[in-house]
Enzyme design. Structure first.
Site: not given
Ligand code: F6R
Length: 356
Positions: A239, A255, A349
């Site tokens: 990320e 393994h 998303k």
């Molecule tokens: C972005 C990050 C992502 C979010 C994931 C879930 O910085 O770390 O891995 O954590 O998309 O979103 P949240 O944390 O808002 O539930």
């Protein structure tokens, strides 16, 4: 001058302030501890829970991984991790569901929270707002609200301490003040060492980023906390540095994955193996690491052993994670990549939102 020592250049690249977040991690932990201490846990008290489930994705989901690794040897009820839309069938009334979503809007976590409501589980939401907060409030469930406006992965202190210390405050686990102090002191000391003003020759995080450079990193942890920390580092490299990376842990990797190093040498010579080491690791794990390193060393560019510091598990977990987190930010800066944005996650998303 190396870009990692060029403060002006860092400022130009890191417009989202990810390095600043890491440099202030100690302060975040102090604030998070305060939030944990002030949380209203009345509704959760007095129950004999059948088990605890941590539900969350990505940066939020890691909270459950690390807590499970920290407490699994000291707790006499099951601790489950759910990273997806569905709670397993056996999670029913009597379980405590800890729903963790920094934004409060992650659809998988909303789905498990709704299932937990239907099954009459006890619920606590940890979030900065969003849908999760609304669901908890309208159903009279506990919410621990943390500050908004950060990248979820950068808010790990805010996600971790309230969830971990809540279990202590409910009498489910026993967290020693001494361990918390040791972890905080160690993070404070490391923050000084890892900050941007500490030049590369004295800065272990910058050095590690330079060692990784444009090799493909594979992170090996070990059963327990370092397994969780290894996966955290993988995700942070993905990320922050927008770089492919994979993780695995000893002994499981012996393994299967160990055999996979036999072919494609031309490709894997650009891989670097990062092995998280614990001075308290068992003799057999140590032997496995030594033997495995001997077996695969000619197939990869380098194998780097990274000793985690600290006496307690908590200090080891937080300091190991901290070194990895800040290294991944330096790796991004080395590539002149802005560490904060995660456009691919955001657009995914947004696309999913359009599909009913
Ligand atoms: C972005 C990050 C992502 C979010 C994931 C879930 O910085 O770390 O891995 O954590 O998309 O979103 P949240 O944390 O808002 O539930």
């Amino acid at each position: 001058m190396n870009v990692l020592d060029n403060l002006q250049k860092i400022k130009e690249i890191d417009t989202g302030g990810m390095l600043d977040t890491e440099e202030k991690f100690y302060l975040q932990l102090l604030d998070a501890r305060k939030i944990a201490g002030e949380a209203d846990l009345e509704k959760l008290k007095g129950a004999n829970y059948k088990g605890i489930v941590f539900s969350g994705m990505g940066g939020s989901g890691f909270t459950g991984d690390i807590i499970k690794a920290l407490i699994k040897d000291d707790i006499d009820i099951p601790v489950e991790i759910v990273k997806g839309y569905n709670l397993p069938y056996f999670i029913k009334k009597g379980w405590l569901v800890v729903s963790i979503s920094y934004s409060g809007n992650t659809e998988e976590t909303i789905s498990t929270t709704n299932q937990a409501l239907e099954r009459e589980c006890e619920i606590v939401g940890i979030c900065s707002g969003g849908e999760l907060e609304k669901i908890c409030i309208s159903n009279k469930k506990t919410v621990i609200k943390i500050p908004s406006g950060m990248q979820p992965r950068g808010a790990i202190g805010y996600l971790f301490f309230p969830a971990y210390l809540m279990l202590n405050n409910l009498g489910i686990i026993d967290v020693s003040d001494e361990d918390v102090e040791e972890a905080l002191d160690l993070i404070k000391e490391k923050a000084e060492l890892y900050r941007r003003e500490t030049e590369t020759d004295r800065n272990p995080a910058k050095k590690l980023a330079l060692q990784i450079s444009d090799n493909l990193p594979i992170v090996y942890g070990q059963e327990g906390i370092l397994g969780a920390v290894a996966c955290r580092l993988k995700c942070e490299i993905n990320e922050n540095a927008k770089t492919p990376c994979w993780c695995n842990e000893f002994p499981e990797l012996n393994h299967n994955e160990t055999v996979g190093w036999e072919r494609l040498k031309d490709v894997t010579r650009k891989f670097i193996i990062l092995i998280l080491r614990d001075e308290d690791e068992s003799r057999r794990i140590k032997a496995r690491i030594d033997i495995t390193s001997g077996l695969i060393k000619d197939n990869v560019s380098t194998i780097v052993n990274i000793p985690v510091e600290g006496k307690s598990k908590l200090a080891k977990a937080l300091s190991g994670m901290y070194l990895g987190d800040i290294t991944s930010v330096y790796l991004a800066l080395l590539f002149e990549v802005n560490p904060a944005p995660v456009e691919k996650i955001e657009s995914l998303k947004a696309e999913l939102k359009k599909i009913k």
